[in-house]
Design an enzyme around this catalytic site. Structure first.
Site, mmCIF file in Angstrom:
data_model
loop_
_atom_site.group_PDB
_atom_site.id
_atom_site.type_symbol
_atom_site.label_atom_id
_atom_site.label_comp_id
_atom_site.label_asym_id
_atom_site.label_seq_id
_atom_site.Cartn_x
_atom_site.Cartn_y
_atom_site.Cartn_z
ATOM 1 N N ARG A 51 16.774 -43.953 -61.896
ATOM 2 C CA ARG A 51 15.918 -42.881 -61.353
ATOM 3 C C ARG A 51 15.918 -42.860 -59.830
ATOM 4 O O ARG A 51 14.905 -42.556 -59.218
ATOM 5 C CB ARG A 51 14.487 -43.000 -61.886
ATOM 6 C CG ARG A 51 14.359 -42.774 -63.377
ATOM 7 C CD ARG A 51 14.694 -41.332 -63.718
ATOM 8 N NE ARG A 51 14.438 -41.054 -65.119
ATOM 9 C CZ ARG A 51 13.300 -40.533 -65.565
ATOM 10 N NH1 ARG A 51 12.347 -40.259 -64.727
ATOM 11 N NH2 ARG A 51 13.153 -40.301 -66.844
ATOM 12 N N TYR B 120 12.286 -38.857 -79.758
ATOM 13 C CA TYR B 120 11.719 -37.602 -79.240
ATOM 14 C C TYR B 120 11.843 -36.467 -80.256
ATOM 15 O O TYR B 120 10.916 -35.684 -80.442
ATOM 16 C CB TYR B 120 12.426 -37.192 -77.938
ATOM 17 C CG TYR B 120 12.024 -38.028 -76.745
ATOM 18 C CD1 TYR B 120 10.745 -37.937 -76.205
ATOM 19 C CD2 TYR B 120 12.913 -38.910 -76.146
ATOM 20 C CE1 TYR B 120 10.371 -38.697 -75.103
ATOM 21 C CE2 TYR B 120 12.549 -39.669 -75.042
ATOM 22 C CZ TYR B 120 11.276 -39.558 -74.533
ATOM 23 O OH TYR B 120 10.906 -40.312 -73.441
ATOM 24 N N ARG C 17 11.805 -38.026 -57.933
ATOM 25 C CA ARG C 17 10.500 -37.672 -57.387
ATOM 26 C C ARG C 17 10.044 -38.451 -56.172
ATOM 27 O O ARG C 17 9.170 -38.003 -55.449
ATOM 28 C CB ARG C 17 9.455 -37.841 -58.484
ATOM 29 C CG ARG C 17 9.694 -36.907 -59.632
ATOM 30 C CD ARG C 17 8.942 -37.342 -60.853
ATOM 31 N NE ARG C 17 9.441 -38.613 -61.359
ATOM 32 C CZ ARG C 17 8.977 -39.223 -62.419
ATOM 33 N NH1 ARG C 17 7.980 -38.705 -63.075
ATOM 34 N NH2 ARG C 17 9.499 -40.365 -62.819
ATOM 35 N N ASP D 108 19.678 -35.389 -67.958
ATOM 36 C CA ASP D 108 18.613 -35.964 -68.786
ATOM 37 C C ASP D 108 19.186 -36.314 -70.151
ATOM 38 O O ASP D 108 20.189 -35.744 -70.569
ATOM 39 C CB ASP D 108 17.432 -34.998 -68.930
ATOM 40 C CG ASP D 108 16.191 -35.724 -69.425
ATOM 41 O OD1 ASP D 108 15.504 -36.355 -68.609
ATOM 42 O OD2 ASP D 108 15.945 -35.722 -70.645
HETATM 43 O O1 CP3 Z 1 18.151 -40.740 -60.879
HETATM 44 C C1 CP3 Z 1 18.491 -40.866 -62.063
HETATM 45 O O2 CP3 Z 1 18.349 -41.941 -62.676
HETATM 46 C C2 CP3 Z 1 19.207 -39.715 -62.746
HETATM 47 C C3 CP3 Z 1 18.419 -38.806 -63.450
HETATM 48 C C4 CP3 Z 1 17.770 -39.056 -64.798
HETATM 49 C C5 CP3 Z 1 16.725 -38.207 -65.263
HETATM 50 N N1 CP3 Z 1 16.435 -38.553 -66.538
HETATM 51 C C6 CP3 Z 1 16.119 -37.107 -64.484
HETATM 52 C C7 CP3 Z 1 14.739 -36.711 -64.772
HETATM 53 C C8 CP3 Z 1 18.042 -39.963 -65.818
HETATM 54 C C9 CP3 Z 1 19.047 -41.103 -65.835
HETATM 55 C C10 CP3 Z 1 17.191 -39.627 -66.919
HETATM 56 C C11 CP3 Z 1 17.235 -40.320 -68.221
HETATM 57 C C12 CP3 Z 1 16.062 -40.239 -69.102
HETATM 58 N N2 CP3 Z 1 15.325 -39.133 -69.436
HETATM 59 C C13 CP3 Z 1 15.567 -41.339 -69.834
HETATM 60 C C14 CP3 Z 1 16.143 -42.714 -69.787
HETATM 61 C C15 CP3 Z 1 15.733 -43.414 -68.553
HETATM 62 C C16 CP3 Z 1 14.364 -43.996 -68.626
HETATM 63 O O3 CP3 Z 1 13.549 -43.645 -67.768
HETATM 64 O O4 CP3 Z 1 14.124 -44.823 -69.505
HETATM 65 C C17 CP3 Z 1 14.460 -40.894 -70.582
HETATM 66 C C18 CP3 Z 1 13.604 -41.730 -71.498
HETATM 67 C C19 CP3 Z 1 14.338 -39.495 -70.334
HETATM 68 C C20 CP3 Z 1 13.345 -38.561 -70.898
HETATM 69 C C21 CP3 Z 1 12.507 -38.007 -69.810
HETATM 70 N N3 CP3 Z 1 12.883 -36.944 -69.016
HETATM 71 C C22 CP3 Z 1 11.264 -38.509 -69.327
HETATM 72 C C23 CP3 Z 1 10.487 -39.653 -69.929
HETATM 73 C C24 CP3 Z 1 10.918 -37.723 -68.207
HETATM 74 C C25 CP3 Z 1 9.756 -37.949 -67.276
HETATM 75 C C26 CP3 Z 1 8.669 -36.950 -67.303
HETATM 76 C C27 CP3 Z 1 7.983 -36.953 -65.942
HETATM 77 O O5 CP3 Z 1 7.996 -35.896 -65.291
HETATM 78 O O6 CP3 Z 1 7.442 -38.002 -65.544
HETATM 79 C C28 CP3 Z 1 11.928 -36.747 -68.046
HETATM 80 C C29 CP3 Z 1 12.001 -35.720 -66.974
HETATM 81 C C30 CP3 Z 1 12.902 -36.083 -65.852
HETATM 82 N N4 CP3 Z 1 14.194 -36.493 -66.008
HETATM 83 C C31 CP3 Z 1 12.590 -36.005 -64.454
HETATM 84 C C32 CP3 Z 1 13.746 -36.398 -63.775
HETATM 85 C C33 CP3 Z 1 13.988 -36.449 -62.300
HETATM 86 C C34 CP3 Z 1 11.259 -35.591 -63.823
HETATM 87 C C35 CP3 Z 1 10.924 -34.149 -63.979
HETATM 88 C C36 CP3 Z 1 11.539 -33.163 -63.040
HETATM 89 O O7 CP3 Z 1 11.984 -33.447 -61.907
HETATM 90 O O8 CP3 Z 1 11.524 -31.996 -63.464
#
Ligand code: CP3
Length: 353
Positions: free
Chosen positions: A24, A151, A28, A73
């Site tokens: 990540r 999910y 953010r 994602d």
């Molecule tokens: O920087 C990086 O690592 C690359 C981007 C990345 C995202 N998601 C972008 C994202 C990666 C590698 C993921 C993988 C992902 N997505 C995982 C596995 C990694 C982990 O954290 O265990 C999981 C479980 C998801 C599912 C998911 N998508 C979650 C739990 C969330 C968070 C919700 C939140 O807003 O807190 C997302 C949304 C998400 N994916 C965001 C980002 C930058 C945030 C929302 C946004 O910017 O719109």
């Protein structure tokens, strides 16, 4: 030492410095991310290759990390074949019509990357071209079958995985069919990312720590092994990561990982004993990045020592927390890069002190 230190570490070859990147890292906590990202849905951001390239490269520029991770994602392939999944801000993936019946398998047809996710391939090609002269590889990724299934079955994030476990134990035939489809989606997506220029892949089984070793062996390992096996012939390093997976590390390694990602609960030297011969990635507690610098510095040195200098990729034990000060991550990279692998044994003063 020729070649990039990230790839060398994945193969447990000697390195000039322990490589470092952050799960990540694109997101953010970066002001330039918030400025470029705008307010639309993350799935529409992912469908814009220029924006994806910019968001992927931002942390490489700011932190000087040794690898980039594609901005995407884990639900992208399922969304792209029309399963019906959205990502809600602050919540994560949500499914209006969750997976319940054998009929729902029809909503998970095979992925055709050039047709279904051409924007991913375009972004990967552009990023790989930009990174090649710098010797920084791009990590492609996918969600592992269990974590994505959780999910689709729960309809959103879950604390207990009650519906997921009810399905795996109550209708194992349907469960195995579901994770097999998800294995094909992940494998096809990862292969297409590698063909487009990704130099390594990470399979995120973030929530596998909810499983007992027996559940993992019966209900998850076959599908995950299928994904990692599909990548074997490419020769790119395969990183396999989960949270709370201390009791599963051996099985996760045997599923076909070259590198096992470890959270902060298991010291890396102990993790290494559990995974035999493979490289480790981790494992600074992301919460510690909000502590005062001396505490962070001490723990970075401990992680370096436990990582052993060879076959170690420095990372957090899970993703960067949104409130993290980017300057702290910059200092972590500088500290890791200022410690030669031959010095990590003394890095925190625990040896010979
Ligand atoms: O920087 C990086 O690592 C690359 C981007 C990345 C995202 N998601 C972008 C994202 C990666 C590698 C993921 C993988 C992902 N997505 C995982 C596995 C990694 C982990 O954290 O265990 C999981 C479980 C998801 C599912 C998911 N998508 C979650 C739990 C969330 C968070 C919700 C939140 O807003 O807190 C997302 C949304 C998400 N994916 C965001 C980002 C930058 C945030 C929302 C946004 O910017 O719109």
């Amino acid at each position: 030492m020729t070649g990039c230190r990230f790839l060398r570490a994945c193969r447990s070859e000697p390195v000039d410095r322990v490589p470092v990147w952050f799960m990540r890292q694109a997101g953010r906590s970066l002001p330039e991310y918030r400025a470029a990202r705008g307010t639309g849905s993350i799935l529409s951001a992912i469908a814009d290759p220029d924006l994806v390239a910019e968001l992927t490269l931002q942390p490489v520029r700011r932190y000087g990390v040794d690898a980039a991770i594609l901005f995407s994602d884990i639900v992208v392939p399922a969304a792209a074949v029309g399963f019906g999944v959205e990502v809600a801000p602050g919540t994560g993936p949500v499914v209006a019509d969750p997976f319940r019946h054998p009929d729902d398998l029809r909503r998970l047809r095979p992925l055709e990357p050039e047709v279904d996710t051409p924007y991913v391939l375009e972004a990967v090609r552009a990023i790989a071209a930009e990174l090649r002269p710098r010797g920084v590889p791009l990590i492609g990724f996918a969600g592992a079958p269990f974590t994505v299934a959780s999910y689709l079955v729960e309809g959103g994030p879950s604390r207990t995985y009650a519906r997921t476990k009810a399905l795996m134990h109550g209708n194992p035939t349907l469960w195995m069919a579901l994770v097999d489809r998800l294995a094909d989606l992940a494998g096809t997506s990862l292969l297409s990312q590698v063909e487009a220029g990704a130099g390594a892949v990470q399979l995120f089984d973030s929530w596998a720590g909810a499983l007992s070793p027996d559940e993992y062996r019966r209900f998850v390992a076959p599908a995950t092994t299928k994904v990692l096996d599909a990548l074997a012939a490419t020769g790119v390093p395969r990183i396999h990561f989960g949270v709370g997976t201390g009791e599963l590390l051996g099985q996760m390694a045997r599923a076909g990982a070259d590198v096992v990602g470890v959270d902060w609960r298991v010291p890396l030297d102990e993790a290494r004993r559990r995974i035999g011969g493979r490289a480790v990635q981790g494992n600074l507690d992301p919460a510690l990045c909000l502590a005062p610098w001396p505490a962070i510095e001490q723990q970075v040195r401990t992680v370096l020592r436990e990582g052993g200098g060879i076959g170690h990729i420095f990372n957090l034990g899970h993703g960067v927390l949104p409130k993290t000060d980017p300057e702290i991550l910059e200092r972590v990279v500088t500290l890791v890069h200022s410690t030669p692998p031959s010095d990590v044994a003394r890095a925190d003063g625990a040896n010979g002190a």
